[in-house]
Design a protein around this motif. Structure first.
Motif, PDB file in Angstrom:
ATOM      1  N   ALA A 173       0.815  -1.205   0.000  1.00  0.00           N
ATOM      2  CA  ALA A 173       0.000   0.000   0.000  1.00  0.00           C
ATOM      3  C   ALA A 173       0.854   1.263   0.000  1.00  0.00           C
ATOM      4  CB  ALA A 173      -0.925  -0.001   1.213  1.00  0.00           C
ATOM      5  N   ARG A 174       0.242   2.311  -0.516  1.00  0.00           N
ATOM      6  CA  ARG A 174       0.850   3.641  -0.480  1.00  0.00           C
ATOM      7  C   ARG A 174      -0.058   4.496   0.411  1.00  0.00           C
ATOM      8  NH1 ARG A 174       2.528   8.373  -3.559  1.00  0.00           N
ATOM      9  NH2 ARG A 174       2.005   9.975  -2.040  1.00  0.00           N
ATOM     10  N   VAL A 175       0.528   5.017   1.468  1.00  0.00           N
ATOM     11  CA  VAL A 175      -0.260   5.858   2.369  1.00  0.00           C
ATOM     12  C   VAL A 175      -0.391   7.245   1.753  1.00  0.00           C
ATOM     13  CG1 VAL A 175      -0.449   6.834   4.690  1.00  0.00           C
ATOM     14  CG2 VAL A 175       0.551   4.554   4.368  1.00  0.00           C
ATOM     15  N   ILE A 176      -1.634   7.730   1.681  1.00  0.00           N
ATOM     16  CA  ILE A 176      -1.869   9.076   1.148  1.00  0.00           C
ATOM     17  C   ILE A 176      -1.994  10.053   2.327  1.00  0.00           C
ATOM     18  CG2 ILE A 176      -3.372  10.518  -0.309  1.00  0.00           C
ATOM     19  CD1 ILE A 176      -2.030   8.221  -1.888  1.00  0.00           C
ATOM     20  N   ASP A 177      -2.968   9.799   3.200  1.00  0.00           N
ATOM     21  CA  ASP A 177      -3.163  10.658   4.382  1.00  0.00           C
ATOM     22  C   ASP A 177      -3.106   9.797   5.636  1.00  0.00           C
ATOM     23  OD1 ASP A 177      -3.758  13.040   2.910  1.00  0.00           O
ATOM     24  OD2 ASP A 177      -5.796  12.269   2.561  1.00  0.00           O
ATOM     25  N   GLY A 178      -2.807  10.446   6.749  1.00  0.00           N
ATOM     26  CA  GLY A 178      -2.866   9.760   8.038  1.00  0.00           C
ATOM     27  C   GLY A 178      -1.752   8.736   8.185  1.00  0.00           C
ATOM     28  N   ASN A 179      -1.984   7.776   9.070  1.00  0.00           N
ATOM     29  CA  ASN A 179      -0.953   6.797   9.391  1.00  0.00           C
ATOM     30  C   ASN A 179      -1.564   5.411   9.546  1.00  0.00           C
ATOM     31  OD1 ASN A 179       1.716   8.321  10.257  1.00  0.00           O
ATOM     32  ND2 ASN A 179      -0.060   9.537  10.921  1.00  0.00           N
ATOM     33  N   ILE A 180      -0.713   4.409   9.346  1.00  0.00           N
ATOM     34  CA  ILE A 180      -1.091   3.048   9.738  1.00  0.00           C
ATOM     35  C   ILE A 180      -0.057   2.598  10.744  1.00  0.00           C
ATOM     36  CG2 ILE A 180      -1.497   0.684   8.991  1.00  0.00           C
ATOM     37  CD1 ILE A 180      -2.065   1.713   6.193  1.00  0.00           C
ATOM     38  N   LYS A 181      -0.532   2.114  11.897  1.00  0.00           N
ATOM     39  CA  LYS A 181       0.402   1.657  12.926  1.00  0.00           C
ATOM     40  C   LYS A 181       0.108   0.203  13.278  1.00  0.00           C
ATOM     41  CE  LYS A 181      -0.359   5.230  15.801  1.00  0.00           C
ATOM     42  NZ  LYS A 181      -0.941   6.305  14.952  1.00  0.00           N
ATOM     43  N   VAL A 182       1.149  -0.480  13.738  1.00  0.00           N
ATOM     44  CA  VAL A 182       0.951  -1.847  14.206  1.00  0.00           C
ATOM     45  C   VAL A 182      -0.051  -1.819  15.356  1.00  0.00           C
ATOM     46  CG1 VAL A 182       2.055  -3.846  15.281  1.00  0.00           C
ATOM     47  CG2 VAL A 182       3.240  -2.591  13.469  1.00  0.00           C
ATOM     48  N   VAL A 220       8.558  -2.264  10.396  1.00  0.00           N
ATOM     49  CA  VAL A 220       8.448  -0.872  10.868  1.00  0.00           C
ATOM     50  C   VAL A 220       7.183  -0.778  11.708  1.00  0.00           C
ATOM     51  CG1 VAL A 220       9.686   0.139   8.896  1.00  0.00           C
ATOM     52  CG2 VAL A 220       7.197  -0.151   8.774  1.00  0.00           C
ATOM     53  N   ASN A 221       7.091   0.298  12.492  1.00  0.00           N
ATOM     54  CA  ASN A 221       5.923   0.435  13.372  1.00  0.00           C
ATOM     55  C   ASN A 221       4.850   1.332  12.792  1.00  0.00           C
ATOM     56  OD1 ASN A 221       6.812  -1.205  15.487  1.00  0.00           O
ATOM     57  ND2 ASN A 221       8.220   0.425  16.137  1.00  0.00           N
ATOM     58  N   ASN A 222       5.254   2.108  11.808  1.00  0.00           N
ATOM     59  CA  ASN A 222       4.344   3.122  11.323  1.00  0.00           C
ATOM     60  C   ASN A 222       4.598   3.405   9.854  1.00  0.00           C
ATOM     61  OD1 ASN A 222       2.458   5.365  11.622  1.00  0.00           O
ATOM     62  ND2 ASN A 222       4.274   6.664  11.319  1.00  0.00           N
ATOM     63  N   LEU A 223       3.504   3.595   9.116  1.00  0.00           N
ATOM     64  CA  LEU A 223       3.630   4.084   7.744  1.00  0.00           C
ATOM     65  C   LEU A 223       2.835   5.379   7.672  1.00  0.00           C
ATOM     66  CD1 LEU A 223       3.070   0.783   5.680  1.00  0.00           C
ATOM     67  CD2 LEU A 223       5.256   1.964   6.027  1.00  0.00           C
ATOM     68  N   GLY A 224       3.532   6.486   7.292  1.00  0.00           N
ATOM     69  CA  GLY A 224       2.877   7.786   7.251  1.00  0.00           C
ATOM     70  C   GLY A 224       2.656   8.253   5.826  1.00  0.00           C
ATOM     71  N   PRO A 225       2.178   9.490   5.641  1.00  0.00           N
ATOM     72  CA  PRO A 225       1.884   9.994   4.294  1.00  0.00           C
ATOM     73  C   PRO A 225       3.110   9.890   3.377  1.00  0.00           C
ATOM     74  CG  PRO A 225       1.091  11.512   5.951  1.00  0.00           C
ATOM     75  CD  PRO A 225       1.896  10.476   6.678  1.00  0.00           C
ATOM     76  N   GLY A 226       2.896   9.353   2.204  1.00  0.00           N
ATOM     77  CA  GLY A 226       3.991   9.209   1.249  1.00  0.00           C
ATOM     78  C   GLY A 226       4.711   7.889   1.359  1.00  0.00           C
ATOM     79  N   ASP A 227       4.529   7.190   2.481  1.00  0.00           N
ATOM     80  CA  ASP A 227       5.243   5.926   2.655  1.00  0.00           C
ATOM     81  C   ASP A 227       4.622   4.814   1.817  1.00  0.00           C
ATOM     82  OD1 ASP A 227       7.290   6.682   4.298  1.00  0.00           O
ATOM     83  OD2 ASP A 227       6.186   6.281   6.167  1.00  0.00           O
ATOM     84  N   VAL A 228       5.511   3.897   1.451  1.00  0.00           N
ATOM     85  CA  VAL A 228       5.091   2.720   0.704  1.00  0.00           C
ATOM     86  C   VAL A 228       5.571   1.495   1.475  1.00  0.00           C
ATOM     87  CG1 VAL A 228       5.443   1.413  -1.423  1.00  0.00           C
ATOM     88  CG2 VAL A 228       5.193   3.902  -1.527  1.00  0.00           C
TER      89      VAL A 228
END
Lengths: 598, 380
Positions: free
Chosen positions: A212-221, A249-257
């Protein structure tokens, strides 16, 4: 890493234009891999797909690059599939990027497929960096390619970066161009989470893995996430990025893949194009562009040996875990017994599945004629969709039939323009446009029935153009068409598995060549076997497999008994691989014939 | 029950032959090798004599190769030895294979005096061009001479081997061969359709397109002609490739088609004893080496289960035009073939490939031409 120092990009290239080598060189140059580790092309390598007991698809690699300005950047290189069957997947990969490297072979020039993907990239507002590769080759002509770029795409020649992925020349300049020209991802880290799935993969230990590519916000474990298309929720157990080994990783933020693992059962939970959001603070608006994977081609898959029916289902089940585009449902054929009606993105997809069933699952499979989805308008104005010739209603109930059309783009050197037009015309193509990209290279547009493209059209095109033609196509809708059902009768009995839907102008020649081909592959038997091609009650072609007159061993004395036994057992083994239709023994190849005839 | 003895020597190898044999001229010490070979065969005979016990034997067949490429005295002595050592019944059938050009009157007399009473002559064709193209050493006029010599020596039970499906052979060639053969009034005729065995010169030449062979359909036609001509001349068609005057069936070969036990002696020979089928090592030097140490060396060996034997009894039995008798089968195995092969037989009956006549299951005319389909049905 701050958002402003992230660059997400992909590589657009025609097959053989050096995408894999270029990707390897980037990995090496950024120190992601040492030369020693670069034993082979990493992005294509299967050996590296094993990490901590799980299999990984190297779909997106995270690189760290220190630019000339002294700052460190995170570069995410996202892979794109390279075949027309998978154009939707390509579009989702592009949507995960802000920029693209357009790789063109310095001697070959621009190809149709490259161009098609380039237009897709432009549709997604990607920053394009033209990369002219293989400049070290003696027949390289970068100036001509620059001219093509400017003339046909309107990209200023001076924007092109000249590289040799083989020698490494120009790679530094290319990386600087990525940092300086591709914009940083936008996106609001405080907004409700929105991440787009651009690929997915099934792993036997972790279930479906979403890329996934994060657009907004975050995904965390530990987050509860929700899939917007299905509404299903999952708890994130693990997040990772590839460097190229999987790193948690613990977090994927905006722009992260990165990849998201959340005990999802199969890839239907991780649909390409779907939006992942946070279940407790969901977004109201999904990202644009989600399209459920929709099969374009259907055919029946039957086990040669009836007892393999359950094994075939189990195999399809397993393949489907990892293939959201594959559909199947049970069907039965009078000729072939029990099997499955399967849907595919295209013929390549079909062939891949068929090959995997045979190789990985050791199944002998009979494939019935592939069919597109026809829209049948009935006399009562009801419209039904059919993908199996057997489902076609009686002629008297049909008002008319519509078949899917595509817009096909073909690029060739100008000397083959005539040949291309011949082939397209022969396949019921309707000419729509032609332009010269350079004085030597033409782009030809045709509108064609999808069904015609499916029948070895590309092979025919390539053979008529000495391999120079490239093809891309997209669906443009349904059109009324004079198609009829062509039946094959063996020994007077129709064989449903050999029926197909064809255009009426082609029915006669198709029927004839099919009957001829069947005559070649059906072995002679005890009785004469008439082969007939028919439309409705009208027989349009007939061939005869003459009766076998003699099948006997001249000698059988004491020393020949074991030998005779072996020979007969071998004959019997061969017979087991045949389908018995009434009195007629029909080999597997007969069902393949329908794919092979013109 | 019978004994087969293989004599693996030839003066020349024919272009269609894939039997194991060596060309005499290629052997440096021919006399030494043949003597050692004949000693080995005697040793082997004594070895099986013990296993055989005192069951009565009725046939002896000396085949090859070309048995008559050995000196007739040596053959005669071997034949006497075997007839003496084993419990043969009265009037055993003693057959020897011979090639037309190797026979002199005196040779025939020596063989006759040893007990030979039947001869099988490899005539193959009466067309000299065809004989030459198959690598045979004789010419057509030698066939008649050899028949007459055997008859003069008192051996008037004569078989002629004939072949059809030869390269460039026409229907008329074949008819001429049949008529010529009939004029010699043999008691028995074998008519074999040519099989292209892999690795033989014929197969190689066919693959390279050097020789053209009649098609299977042409062969079927020639076979049909043979049936018509021979039956009209008073011969019974009793096995797929075999015809005889009444009561002159090849008794030894009938044992094979009835799937009876037999002893095989010599290199490459097959035997079937106590539900064990063995084939001796084909290489002559190995065969001899084995018997120098008083033990057999097998090319292969297999135990045949009762069910397998039933299958094979049907497989070879259906080659006989009289078919397989239900009562005989029952006496041998304690159950009817209808119990063992209910579906198989029903299928064959429905297809019109077999019929049941007077308690015997036999091939129909179509089943005769498609005998592999019939035999195959009885295999698992």
């Amino acid at each position: 890493m701050t958002q402003k120092n992230i660059r997400n990009f992909c590589i657009i290239a025609h097959i053989d234009h050096g995408k894999s080598t270029l990707a390897d060189r980037i990995l090496e140059y950024t120190g992601t891999l040492t030369q020693r580790e670069m034993a082979d092309q990493v992005l294509d390598s299967m050996d590296l797909e094993k990490e901590r007991g799980i299999t990984i698809k190297l779909q997106a690699v995270r690189l760290t690059y220190e630019a000339h300005n002294g700052e460190k950047y995170t570069l995410n290189l996202i892979d794109t599939p390279g075949h027309v069957d998978f154009s939707y997947e390509v579009s989702r990969s592009l949507a995960a990027c802000e920029g693209a490297l357009l790789v063109i072979d310095a001697s070959q020039g621009i190809e149709a497929q490259t161009l098609a993907n380039l237009y897709l990239a432009l549709d997604h507002d990607l920053e394009i960096i033209p990369v002219i590769n293989k400049i070290d080759l003696p027949n390289a002509d970068p100036e001509r390619v620059k001219y093509e770029l400017e003339d046909s795409i309107g990209i200023p020649a001076e924007e092109a970066v000249l590289v040799s992925a083989r020698t490494g020349e120009g790679i530094g300049e290319m990386l600087e161009a990525i940092v300086n020209r591709i914009p940083a991802p936008k996106g609001d880290s405080q907004a409700p989470t929105r991440a787009m799935i651009f690929d997915s993969h099934y792993d036997q230990y972790r279930g479906a893995v979403a890329y996934a590519r994060v657009i907004d916000g975050n995904i965390k474990v530990g987050d509860m996430i929700k899939m917007m298309s299905t509404g299903r929720t999952f708890e994130v157990n693990e997040l990772g990025v590839f460097r190229p080994a999987l790193v948690a990783v613990n977090n994927l933020g905006p722009g992260d893949v990165g990849c998201v693992m959340a005990s999802m059962k199969d890839v239907r939970d991780t649909r390409v194009g779907d939006t992942i959001t946070n279940a407790s603070r969901p977004t109201t608006e999904a990202l644009e562009g989600y399209r459920p994977a929709k099969p374009m081609v259907y055919c029946g898959l039957y086990p040669v040996i009836n007892e393999d029916y359950v094994a075939l289902r189990d195999a399809l089940d397993k393949l489907q875990l990892n293939d959201a585009a594959l559909t199947y449902e049970a069907e039965s054929s009078a000729a072939l017994g029990f099997g499955y009606r399967c849907g595919f993105l295209g013929l390549l997809h079909l062939e891949i599945i068929q090959e995997r069933l045979e190789r990985e699952f050791d199944l002998d499979i009979i494939t019935t004629a592939p069919s597109v989805v026809y829209q049948v308008v009935l006399t009562d104005e009801e419209v039904i969709e059919i993908d199996n010739p057997s489902d076609l209603p009686a002629v008297t109930n049909i008002e008319h039939i519509k078949e899917p059309y595509v817009h096909a783009t073909i690029m060739v050197p100008d000397e083959f323009v005539g040949a291309v037009m011949d082939v397209c015309q022969d396949r019921r193509g309707v000419f729509s446009n032609m332009e010269y990209i350079t004085p030597e290279r033409a782009k030809i547009d045709y509108e064609m029935p999808l069904a015609e493209i499916l029948m070895d059209f590309f092979d025919r095109l390539k053979s008529r153009t000495k391999g120079y033609a490239s093809l891309d196509y997209e669906l443009i809708g349904y059109r009324e068409s004079k198609v009829v059902k062509l039946d094959i009768l063996l020994n007077g009995n129709p064989v449903d598995a050999l029926s197909c839907i064809v255009h009426q102008d082609k029915a006669l020649s198709r029927g004839r060549s099919l009957a001829e081909k069947l005559k070649e592959v059906i072995p002679r038997q005890q009785f004469e076997v008439p082969i007939q091609a028919a439309i409705g009650n009208k027989i349009i072609a007939r061939e005869t497999v003459r009766a076998l007159r003699k099948d006997v061993l001249a000698k059988c004395y004491g020393g020949d008994i074991s030998r005779k036994r072996k020979l007969l057992e071998k004959q019997k083994e061969g017979k087991k691989r045949m389908k018995s239709l009434g009195n007629v023994e029909v080999p597997q190849e007969a069902f393949m014939a329908i794919l092979e005839v013109e | 029950m019978g004994i087969y003895v293989h004599i693996p020597f030839c003066e020349k190898k024919c272009y269609y032959c894939d039997f194991h044999s060596v060309v005499v001229g290629d052997l440096t010490h021919f006399a030494k090798v043949t003597d050692d070979y004949l000693i080995s065969v005697r040793k082997e005979a004594l070895y099986y004599k013990k296993q055989w016990g005192n069951k009565s034997l009725s046939t002896l067949f000396i085949g090859g190769g070309t048995p008559t490429s050995l000196p007739p005295q040596k053959l005669a002595s071997l034949i006497r030895f075997i007839l003496h050592e084993f419990p043969f019944a009265e009037n055993p059938e003693v057959t020897i294979e011979a090639n037309p050009h190797t026979i002199h009157l005196n040779d025939a007399k020596i063989l006759a005096s040893a007990g030979v009473n039947r001869v099988s002559i490899g005539a193959q064709s009466f067309q000299n061009n065809l004989l030459q193209s198959m690598g045979r050493l004789h010419r057509s006029d030698q066939i008649e001479k050899s028949v007459l010599r055997f008859k003069e020596a008192g051996i008037d039970n004569v078989n002629l081997d004939l072949m059809f499906g030869l390269p460039e052979q026409t229907i008329n060639d074949w008819k001429d061969t049949l008529m010529s053969a009939l004029s010699l009034k043999p008691t028995h005729l074998s008519c074999y359709g040519l099989i292209l065995e892999p690795g033989t010169p014929f197969a190689i030449w066919e693959a390279k397109g050097i020789l053209r062979f009649p098609t299977d359909d042409d062969q079927a036609e020639m076979f049909e002609i043979a049936r018509e001509v021979l039956v009209k001349s008073g011969y019974e068609h009793y096995e797929i490739s075999n015809f005889c005057k009444p009561r002159f069936e090849a008794r030894h070969n009938l044992l094979y088609w009835m799937n009876m036990p037999f002893i095989g002696l010599g290199s490459g020979a097959t035997g079937y004893l106590n539900r064990r089928r063995y084939t001796n090592i084909a290489k002559i030097s190995e065969y001899i080496k084995g018997w120098m140490n008083d033990c057999p060396i097998y090319e292969r060996e297999s135990l045949i289960s009762e069910k397998q034997e039933m299958d094979e009894t049907m497989m070879v039995g259906m080659r006989l035009l009289q078919g397989v008798s239900e009562i005989d089968f029952m006496e041998r195995y304690g159950m009817s073939f209808f119990e063992v092969y209910p579906l198989e037989i029903e299928g064959l009956l429905n297809k019109g490939l077999v019929e049941l006549v007077n308690g015997k299951l036999r091939v129909t005319k179509q089943g005769l031409y498609l005998e592999n389909m019939v035999s195959g049905a009885f295999l698992p």
